[in-house]
Design a protein around this motif. Sequence first.
Motif, PDB file in Angstrom:
ATOM      1  N   SER A  48       0.823  -1.213   0.000  1.00 39.19           N
ATOM      2  CA  SER A  48       0.000   0.000   0.000  1.00 39.19           C
ATOM      3  C   SER A  48       0.854   1.259   0.000  1.00 39.19           C
ATOM      4  CB  SER A  48      -0.929   0.011   1.220  1.00 39.19           C
ATOM      5  OG  SER A  48      -0.187   0.074   2.427  1.00 39.19           O
ATOM      6  N   GLN A  49       2.142   1.142   0.305  1.00 40.93           N
ATOM      7  CA  GLN A  49       3.043   2.291   0.328  1.00 40.93           C
ATOM      8  C   GLN A  49       3.799   2.462  -0.986  1.00 40.93           C
ATOM      9  OE1 GLN A  49       5.223   0.918   3.870  1.00 40.93           O
ATOM     10  NE2 GLN A  49       4.275   2.574   5.029  1.00 40.93           N
ATOM     11  N   SER A  96       3.672   3.284  -4.987  1.00 40.87           N
ATOM     12  CA  SER A  96       2.823   3.911  -5.997  1.00 40.87           C
ATOM     13  C   SER A  96       2.559   2.955  -7.155  1.00 40.87           C
ATOM     14  CB  SER A  96       3.488   5.177  -6.541  1.00 40.87           C
ATOM     15  OG  SER A  96       2.749   5.686  -7.653  1.00 40.87           O
ATOM     16  N   ILE A 143       1.470   3.948 -10.075  1.00 47.72           N
ATOM     17  CA  ILE A 143       1.439   4.745 -11.297  1.00 47.72           C
ATOM     18  C   ILE A 143       2.361   4.174 -12.371  1.00 47.72           C
ATOM     19  CG2 ILE A 143       1.820   7.028 -12.283  1.00 47.72           C
ATOM     20  CD1 ILE A 143      -0.601   6.786 -10.426  1.00 47.72           C
ATOM     21  N   SER A 171      -7.224  -0.804  -5.706  1.00 51.25           N
ATOM     22  CA  SER A 171      -7.278   0.381  -4.852  1.00 51.25           C
ATOM     23  C   SER A 171      -7.905   0.063  -3.500  1.00 51.25           C
ATOM     24  CB  SER A 171      -8.069   1.499  -5.541  1.00 51.25           C
ATOM     25  OG  SER A 171      -7.445   1.900  -6.746  1.00 51.25           O
ATOM     26  N   SER A 196      -5.540  -1.987  -1.437  1.00 47.91           N
ATOM     27  CA  SER A 196      -4.458  -1.153  -0.926  1.00 47.91           C
ATOM     28  C   SER A 196      -4.911  -0.363   0.298  1.00 47.91           C
ATOM     29  CB  SER A 196      -3.965  -0.194  -2.020  1.00 47.91           C
ATOM     30  OG  SER A 196      -2.920   0.614  -1.556  1.00 47.91           O
TER      31      SER A 196
END
Length: 251
Positions: A125-126, A128, A130, A172, A175
């Motif tokens: 979850s830490q 990214s 992207i 999402s 996460s």
Amino acid sequence: MTQADRNLALLWRNHRPLAAAAKGAGRRPSLDVNEVVATGIRLADSDGLSAASMGGVAKELGVGTMTLYTYVPSKDELLELMVDQVLGERALPGPGEPRPDDWRAQVDLYSERTQLMFRQHPWLSQVSPIRPPAGPGLLAGREYLLAVVSTLNLTPHETNTAALAISTYVDSAASLQAESLLIERASGQSHDAWWTDRSDLWETYFDVERHPTMTAIWNAGGFTASPNDVAAESYDYGLSRLLDGIALKTR
């Protein structure tokens, strides 16, 4: 070799043709990249992402930090390798492998294994999402969902869009659940206890005239579930409605 080429070579190290692997034959090294990555994951799982530093991993393996750099050139690349490794651990069925018959059940399988992955490796979850690692773990997840949605009567563009919508929602939410777990671990306080500590909000500060909808739902019993139960219910509700919407496009 560019950094991108180097990253790809490391990510796909276990999938190279035998001829390419044979070129590096010679003296057997004391470590291999797989061992380095597994150690980084183990440290991150037990002590948090910061524990999986190059120095921390080197110490755990009993080698010097500079030695570790000969296997993985940087912390960023180590993190990419760790992420792609755990993505692959979901072991989603590949082409020709058994899977649930119904497409919604196949999405549920993706959902369950993704949520399990984040629970087992909450440090994800830490990281990214992207620019994800372009490795076999990532592509296996994409292939699986595309194969699921491709059984529906959608255009190729709609198939890709629907698969991305599913992965965005599931990943999402998973996460966020993992982040919640990290916060509880770090604080030593459950979310129910956290809200209990703030119960004076409702007695002293809450204004029913400024929040009439919240008040009406409260009086009707709409806020009786615990935060954890609400999170699970809202997740299932959202995923079900998303799949309903995709199904409508197939008619």
